[in-house]
Enzyme design. Sequence first.
Site, PDB file in Angstrom:
ATOM      1  N   ASP A  33     -41.342  62.024   9.417  1.00 42.42           N
ATOM      2  CA  ASP A  33     -42.202  63.155   9.747  1.00 42.42           C
ATOM      3  C   ASP A  33     -43.644  62.679   9.841  1.00 42.42           C
ATOM      4  O   ASP A  33     -44.145  62.015   8.929  1.00 42.42           O
ATOM      5  CB  ASP A  33     -42.065  64.251   8.689  1.00 42.42           C
ATOM      6  CG  ASP A  33     -42.484  65.612   9.220  1.00 42.42           C
ATOM      7  OD1 ASP A  33     -42.480  65.806  10.451  1.00 42.42           O
ATOM      8  OD2 ASP A  33     -42.816  66.490   8.396  1.00 42.42           O
ATOM      9  N   HIS A  62     -53.995  71.391  11.554  1.00 42.46           N
ATOM     10  CA  HIS A  62     -53.175  71.619  10.360  1.00 42.46           C
ATOM     11  C   HIS A  62     -53.693  70.792   9.184  1.00 42.46           C
ATOM     12  O   HIS A  62     -53.866  71.307   8.072  1.00 42.46           O
ATOM     13  CB  HIS A  62     -51.715  71.245  10.664  1.00 42.46           C
ATOM     14  CG  HIS A  62     -50.819  71.261   9.465  1.00 42.46           C
ATOM     15  ND1 HIS A  62     -50.415  72.425   8.849  1.00 42.46           N
ATOM     16  CD2 HIS A  62     -50.246  70.245   8.760  1.00 42.46           C
ATOM     17  CE1 HIS A  62     -49.623  72.132   7.818  1.00 42.46           C
ATOM     18  NE2 HIS A  62     -49.510  70.827   7.743  1.00 42.46           N
ATOM     19  N   GLU A  75     -42.466  75.321   8.977  1.00 40.78           N
ATOM     20  CA  GLU A  75     -43.480  74.521   9.681  1.00 40.78           C
ATOM     21  C   GLU A  75     -43.033  74.375  11.124  1.00 40.78           C
ATOM     22  O   GLU A  75     -41.927  73.910  11.405  1.00 40.78           O
ATOM     23  CB  GLU A  75     -43.648  73.141   9.027  1.00 40.78           C
ATOM     24  CG  GLU A  75     -44.342  73.211   7.671  1.00 40.78           C
ATOM     25  CD  GLU A  75     -44.787  71.850   7.128  1.00 40.78           C
ATOM     26  OE1 GLU A  75     -44.227  70.817   7.549  1.00 40.78           O
ATOM     27  OE2 GLU A  75     -45.709  71.827   6.287  1.00 40.78           O
ATOM     28  N   GLU A  86     -42.800  72.532  14.330  1.00 42.76           N
ATOM     29  CA  GLU A  86     -42.942  71.144  14.768  1.00 42.76           C
ATOM     30  C   GLU A  86     -42.121  70.931  16.030  1.00 42.76           C
ATOM     31  O   GLU A  86     -41.262  71.739  16.369  1.00 42.76           O
ATOM     32  CB  GLU A  86     -42.420  70.176  13.685  1.00 42.76           C
ATOM     33  CG  GLU A  86     -43.071  70.352  12.320  1.00 42.76           C
ATOM     34  CD  GLU A  86     -42.894  69.141  11.398  1.00 42.76           C
ATOM     35  OE1 GLU A  86     -42.393  68.097  11.869  1.00 42.76           O
ATOM     36  OE2 GLU A  86     -43.254  69.254  10.221  1.00 42.76           O
ATOM     37  N   ASP A  90     -39.560  72.379   9.773  1.00 39.18           N
ATOM     38  CA  ASP A  90     -39.559  71.595   8.538  1.00 39.18           C
ATOM     39  C   ASP A  90     -39.871  72.531   7.370  1.00 39.18           C
ATOM     40  O   ASP A  90     -40.972  72.537   6.826  1.00 39.18           O
ATOM     41  CB  ASP A  90     -40.620  70.496   8.674  1.00 39.18           C
ATOM     42  CG  ASP A  90     -40.666  69.579   7.472  1.00 39.18           C
ATOM     43  OD1 ASP A  90     -39.639  69.414   6.810  1.00 39.18           O
ATOM     44  OD2 ASP A  90     -41.754  69.026   7.209  1.00 39.18           O
ATOM     45  N   LYS A 102     -39.138  69.464   0.552  1.00 41.55           N
ATOM     46  CA  LYS A 102     -38.850  69.380   1.986  1.00 41.55           C
ATOM     47  C   LYS A 102     -37.379  69.139   2.281  1.00 41.55           C
ATOM     48  O   LYS A 102     -36.909  69.499   3.356  1.00 41.55           O
ATOM     49  CB  LYS A 102     -39.626  68.192   2.593  1.00 41.55           C
ATOM     50  CG  LYS A 102     -41.140  68.295   2.482  1.00 41.55           C
ATOM     51  CD  LYS A 102     -41.698  69.158   3.573  1.00 41.55           C
ATOM     52  CE  LYS A 102     -43.215  69.035   3.661  1.00 41.55           C
ATOM     53  NZ  LYS A 102     -43.739  69.760   4.824  1.00 41.55           N
TER      54      LYS A 102
END
Lengths: 424, 424
Positions: A124, A131, A196, A198, A230, A250
Amino acid sequence: MTTNVDGTHDATLTSCLDSANDPATDFPIQNLPFGRYRSEEDGAWSVGVAIGDQVLDLRRAGVVQNSQMNQLMRLPRDARQAIREAISEGLRRGSPQEKPFRSALIAQTEVQMGLPCEIGDYTDFYTSVHHATTVGKQFRPDNPLLPNYKWVPIGYHGRASSICVSGNSFARPVGQTKAPNSDIPAFGPCARLDYELEIGVFISRPNILGERIPMAAAEDHVFGIALFNDWSARDIQGWEYQPLGPFLSKNFASTLSPWMVTLEALAPYRKAFTRPEGDPQPLPYLDSPANRAMGAIDIELEVWLQTPAMQKAGSAGERLMRSNYADAYWTVAQMVAHHTVNGCNLRAGDLFGSGTLSGPDAGQGGSLLELSDGGKRPIRLANGETRTFLEDGDTVILRGYCQREGFRRIGFGECRGTVLPARP
Amino acid sequence: MTTNVDGTHDATLTSCLDSANDPATDFPIQNLPFGRYRSEEDGAWSVGVAIGDQVLDLRRAGVVQNSQMNQLMRLPRDARQAIREAISEGLRRGSPQEKPFRSALIAQTEVQMGLPCEIGDYTDFYTSVHHATTVGKQFRPDNPLLPNYKWVPIGYHGRASSICVSGNSFARPVGQTKAPNSDIPAFGPCARLDYELEIGVFISRPNILGERIPMAAAEDHVFGIALFNDWSARDIQGWEYQPLGPFLSKNFASTLSPWMVTLEALAPYRKAFTRPEGDPQPLPYLDSPANRAMGAIDIELEVWLQTPAMQKAGSAGERLMRSNYADAYWTVAQMVAHHTVNGCNLRAGDLFGSGTLSGPDAGQGGSLLELSDGGKRPIRLANGETRTFLEDGDTVILRGYCQREGFRRIGFGECRGTVLPARP
């Protein structure tokens, strides 16, 4: 750079399949994204391409010899391009191959989609400076953007085993958290669960351990892009992440959309990649003329939230924000060149997350952490509900598409996941 | 806990194979570690067990049906125990099966060892409080041990693709570093290349996403242990690691020893696991009576360095330090329970690194960073050479063994890797 616009991008092309010519479809004949599906509960995965509301089975259409997506992905770029052209020609209105291609179609509603490939390693990144700055302010008010940010495409390793395909639901994670006013941690369900926004970048050609990939060749090693959520447990993250980075905050689940939109399909949507005036230029190993000219990709991104109350009311959800991948501070090619500069080997099917893609404006945060200012300012939804972080039953849907004057709009499908209550 | 001492551990057992009865061997009949090998350049990997100076091919001996190590690893514990007993019986002096077992042997000098299994995800922990404290002092003199350390078994995800088997050599990594007195980073070969003495723990039984593994069942999900060198580029690490953890400073190469010593083989070497007085007790999900009684494993560990000058002089190298895995602050069971408490799924063949295993005493640092006090005090070798960090041509060898009164000593073989010059 994979920026050659060719006949497969021609906006006037139409498909022999009506649903692919619907202006609202994400999957016109100009797109042709790759995914894996199966039509029965216990069947093996097949390799397919989305076209309108159908899936084209590539093996049955005679385009590939077997159903191994990772083998297809690792083909050299010209072989991949030839496959794209064969599919495009076979699906065109008036194609001499219309009959065999039609017999290799199956409705998307009748198949189960899987992860698009077998993912080896997942990395990642942290490519959105917006951000990084907004979140940095919350964790380190005095020092929001660390000194390495504009030099190093910051990345870290993630967990591959818990990556799920769109449509998954997962239990709210439990774990250790520590309140600021407490000396000792507590144990229980995450109270600050977040998404999140992404993109996921899939690797095609591997490199050998020790052999770095230069900027000029970087995109030859990339297959395509999907949407990626995520999910993050902010309270667990805050307590665990020093000194070695996020871990249990995570790795309980991540969600991928099922279709990989190829770099070839994205060629018309490339843009110049420039840094704000006054920022340092990238070190030579992260720089190239092509990257400056065409390194960015114009992908519109959206986050939608469907609460249980909305679902009950028959609403498909509410859009929370929009951003664009072209606002990232580091490009796909820079991620590849950086990841391998020390000799690290990439394998076909490896996945890079872009990191949360927030835009420059207020309201463009790619996570609730940003939109609710760290949970301090609840966001108000149109139906009167509020959210600081995700509640049980909430469904988050990511969407993405590309459009440009003179070209057909192409989309990414959706990346959808639902939060279930924590297990006792 | 896998602590049952049974007939396979009997110190009076002897093998029909003389080399297994040599007191100096790492692989007496009481050990029986698992690995993968091939005898020709392009052959497929076979599953074998080390016995003296030979490898027993498990398929040819009739012990397993195929050569898939990951399938063997994921068997339930009683099935794995039955395989251990069958091998032990077949290899005993006077065994009725001596003939078929002997015909399944091949000399270790005639085979190439591979990674012991296909590694899915690799997680690195940080279980040595002595390492965390010493290194913490260098990075954060005011705050060596972070407040979470005694509560959270700190871990982070690592890179699986670049894990190599013992005997590998790799080019010194290049990358970005930043000198304290400079405003901008430099690019070039790592100048502070280090090893890290670790053990690697292999997962056997998978768990389903969302399903946590409690302490009482944790060791049922563990197959065995090997030696692991987590090579580290300290200067790259210092510049890149904030805020998301180490990345390129670690993923250029890691080295594993080829033999997995099973938890069953390690049963006689279990020890009580106690925390220093005054330390907090683990939270309930990280605690169990069995873990307190037998959670630790008494494994003696050593790091050896062979410089090019030593090699030229015919020396096998010099021992730099010794430590013991029983000094770790978190046990194998605690790593498994913590990793899955949020629902994260483990798969057969996943690897956990223990983190650098330093001992409590000065001189017991498990890395050069510790032994040379961050490069400030070169260590002096017996031949007059000095080292702060690794130089090109240096070979690092990890060794490990278990011994206890009344039991046969068992060893781990070696974990060896060599640093080559950086590529231009």
